[in-house]
Design an enzyme around this catalytic site. Structure first.
Site, mmCIF file in Angstrom:
data_model
loop_
_atom_site.group_PDB
_atom_site.id
_atom_site.type_symbol
_atom_site.label_atom_id
_atom_site.label_comp_id
_atom_site.label_asym_id
_atom_site.label_seq_id
_atom_site.Cartn_x
_atom_site.Cartn_y
_atom_site.Cartn_z
ATOM 1 N N HIS A 352 1.200 -1.048 -0.114
ATOM 2 C CA HIS A 352 -0.464 -0.040 -0.015
ATOM 3 C C HIS A 352 1.326 1.353 0.338
ATOM 4 C CE1 HIS A 352 -2.603 3.016 1.987
ATOM 5 N NE2 HIS A 352 -2.796 2.636 1.289
ATOM 6 N N SER A 353 0.539 2.062 -0.630
ATOM 7 C CA SER A 353 1.387 3.708 -0.752
ATOM 8 C C SER A 353 2.908 3.486 -1.157
ATOM 9 C CB SER A 353 0.959 4.276 0.482
ATOM 10 O OG SER A 353 1.203 5.632 0.407
#
Length: 734
Positions: A352-353
């Site tokens: 994520h990210s």
């Protein structure tokens, strides 16, 4: 027995001492006494205590785990240090110590109880189990009352509080108004009464059935910046727990046939935490010395979260981060295999990210096994050799030198050998000067192309770049990355999933203009870039592979196949709207979409009214509980239909994507990064989010953990590698 002689009074004494019982309770009491015709032992259920912000919360084990714990307890072996795996093997219960211990990550040890009797708490009206010892006393008193048909039993708890058993369904715990004084006053039933219940079936606890024992696939999940991963400031462990729970419900809803036929079990998701290791290096102390004292909370937040991006772009701390991520995934993998020796499934990774960028950099620096590069040469040496000779023949034919094919075949020259040839070698084979020059020029030109996009270098530099030799050297080492020694993983990931990923932006900032269409990650053949349309951190990948073609990302279908809302947004970025929204939505006629919009608005207004001071945080939480519905990206046929004013026929199914559009989307060649399949997948915003993009931008970046659509795509792609498909294809899916 066990102090019960002092605690249990005679029926006459208790009648005099106890407070009056309401008339309604007295009438039901008589009926219960008539119905009581025998004693049945209480069925215990096991609970564990979760402490959050100094508040205790007792959570029941699943039915499956509780039965396993009860079986171990009944065997009498709980006197030993018996360990029982629970929660899908992610926690061990040490039966003798009554402790629940996390297996794969660090977490506070939880107390475990074998629970039979409960009382209602003061603060949140949740039922709290009595201690095992006092529960046994209560059960013995209850057994005597039922057997002898003598009620009004009064007991004193270890904390000197009074419990009275009026009848089988009316039992009360009196909490004293004040603590006893120095003179040791006797406990009294004055104070606010609390309900007492016997057996877990009487407290309306939500008890899960348990998880399938069979694990088909393992997924490691790497977090982004900061210690918190969602709008509720939860850790990666809590967010991955949500992701796993959603996956179990999606399996039941969309893979029911495969489950019934016992073809599948479940997918295990394990969190990978690197933030704590980075910030335990002492860098926080150094930052504290130079941080200004003003706006302290904001500066602390920036130091703990935003600076992670800068740390990753520092050669010193980048090395710490990639070492931590790789070593942690390797450790988890080995530990998982030790605990699941029969596991034969594959391994995938998700980030994520910033976590997705870390994984991408790790994967681009993995070294493929030689046998993979040779296309499984060991199993078919003859076939591979013949294929290599045929490739050389094709090259010679392309160079109009087919008459020399026999000479190359005689020398058993394949493509790899050809590219190792020197002019001297070709001369020794009897190749004349002219053909030699053609072949050598072909080899040198191909080698030049490979230098622009090496097997470890999927990316091509900007031809207009004026970088000097030093920067060029950095590109050779890390494709524009910070120079670091990237560790090797102990496994070859099946698929790489990126959620809300800035990979495209970072590659562009590093000077990468485009990705070679022929490139694929050395050890991972699948790559999915999944993002919410309002996610301010997410960027696309496909335009870097096919820069000359403008096309939309693949739209993720709603997990229930609902009709979406169409906003008809312009492709150019609109100016920031007012708080009320920049455009008025035009909802479809599907009542499920409209009802979900109404539910979202109602939930938000109720939260705001009930808790004005904490309204903002509570309102944000309310958004995350709704299913992720969406605004469909305008497709080419929809735009054409709007221009021509053609109306849809009433009998047309609105959820179905036209075959021509699906065919066009699937025919777009986006290279080999995802095995020739589409890479970019866009989620659909909730109806309430469509009113203002800017207001919901942060939520858009943190929505993936509870997004059924995201989870379903992950499951669909994982099980597709095993030849298992959804029960029914979702409308608009590829």
């Amino acid at each position: 027995s066990r102090g019960l002689c002092r605690s249990i009074m005679s029926a006459q004494e208790q009648q005099q001492a106890q407070p009056p019982v309401p008339a309604a309770a007295a009438s039901s009491e008589a009926a219960e006494l008539d119905a009581a015709n025998g004693y049945e032992a209480v069925v215990p259920h096991w609970f564990y205590c979760k402490v959050t912000d100094s508040r205790e919360r007792w959570i029941p084990f699943s039915t499956q785990d509780s039965e396993r714990l009860e079986e171990a307890h009944g065997s009498g072996r709980d006197k030993e240090d018996l360990v029982v795996p629970t929660s899908g093997g992610r926690y061990d219960v040490h039966l003798k110590k009554r402790q629940r211990v996390a297996v794969y990550w660090e977490e506070e040890v939880s107390e475990v109880r074998r629970c039979t009797w409960f009382y209602k708490g003061d603060k949140d009206n949740k039922y709290i189990p009595y201690s095992e010892t006092f529960s046994e006393e209560l059960e013995e008193a209850y057994m005597i009352a039922v057997t002898l048909d003598e009620w009004k039993k009064k007991l004193e708890s270890p904390s000197r509080e009074i419990i009275i058993l009026h009848n089988p369904k009316l039992m009360v715990h009196y909490h004293p108004v004040a603590t006893s004084d120095d003179w040791g006053s006797t406990p009294t039933e004055q104070g606010r009464p609390r309900t007492v219940k016997r057996g877990v079936e009487n407290i309306a606890a939500e008890i899960p059935n348990g998880e399938p024992l069979q694990i088909d696939h393992l997924v490691f999940v790497v977090h982004g910046i900061g210690p918190a991963c969602d709008i509720r400031f939860r850790s990666i462990i809590q967010c991955v727990n949500d992701f796993r729970n959603v996956s179990l419900s999606m399996l039941q809803a969309h893979f029911k046939k495969a489950q019934e036929q016992q073809q599948i079990g479940r997918v295990e998701f394990l969190p990978v935490n690197w933030h704590s290791s980075l910030h335990s290096t002492g860098v926080d102390v150094d930052l504290e010395r130079i941080t200004l004292p003003s706006i302290n909370r904001l500066r602390h937040f920036i130091n703990d979260t935003i600076l992670d991006v800068f740390f990753y772009n520092s050669s010193t701390y980048c090395q710490t981060i990639v070492d931590t991520v790789a070593s942690e995934m390797n450790r988890l993998y080995q530990l998982f295999l030790q605990r699941n020796p029969l596991f034969k499934g594959g391994v995938s990774i998700a980030g994520h990210s910033l976590g997705s960028l870390i994984l991408f950099d790790l994967l681009t620096n993995q070294k493929a096994a030689p046998e993979e590069d040779e296309h499984s040469e060991e199993g078919s040496r003859t076939t591979s050799s013949n294929r290599g000779i045929e490739e050389v023949k094709e090259i010679l034919k392309k160079l109009e030198l087919s008459e020399y094919c026999d000479a190359f075949e005689k020398e058993k020259m394949d493509r790899q050998a050809l590219f190792l040839c020197t002019e001297k070698n070709l001369k020794e084979m009897g190749i004349p000067l002219g053909p030699r020059m053609k072949i050598l020029h072909y080899i040198s030109s191909k080698m030049e192309m490979q230098r622009g996009a090496e097997p470890g270098s999927p990316l091509q530099r900007d031809p207009h770049s004026t970088d000097d030799g030093r920067n060029c050297q950095y590109r050779d080492i890390g494709l524009g990355q910070v120079s670091a020694n990237y560790p090797q993983l102990n496994y070859k990931p099946t698929i790489f999933f990126a959620f809300g990923s800035p990979i495209g932006m970072f590659l562009t900032v590093r000077g990468v203009k485009r990705i070679n269409p022929n490139y694929s990650l050395p050890t991972c053949k699948g790559f999915f870039n999944i993002f919410h349309p309002f996610d301010p951190v997410a960027y696309r990948i496909e335009p870097m592979i096919v820069p000359d073609l403008e096309f939309e990302p693949m739209l993720l279908p709603h997990h229930k196949g609902r009709k979406r809302m169409h906003l008809g947004k312009a492709k150019s970025s609109p100016s920031p709207p007012a708080l009320g929204g920049c455009c008025s939505p035009q909802p479809d006629t599907d009542p499920s979409c409209l009802s979900e919009l109404k539910e979202g608005l109602t939930r938000m207004s109720v939260d705001l009214k009930n808790n004005l001071l904490g309204s903002l945080r509570v309102a944000w939480q309310s958004f995350t509980r709704a299913p992720l519905l969406a605004v469909e990206v305008a497709s080419t046929d929809a735009e054409a239909e709007a221009e021509t004013g053609v109306e849809k026929q009433p009998d047309t199914k609105p959820d179905e994507t036209p075959a021509a559009v699906k065919e066009e989307a699937s025919l777009i060649n986006v290279g080999r990064l995802n095995g020739g399949n589409r890479i970019d997948y866009v989620l659909q915003e909730k109806p309430i989010e469509s009113f203002n993009e800017y207001l919901f931008a942060l939520q858009g970046h943190l929505c993936y953990w509870e997004s059924e659509d995201t989870v379903l795509l992950v499951l669909k792609e994982i099980y597709q590698t095993q030849g298992i498909t959804l029960d029914q294809p979702l409308p608009g899916s590829q």
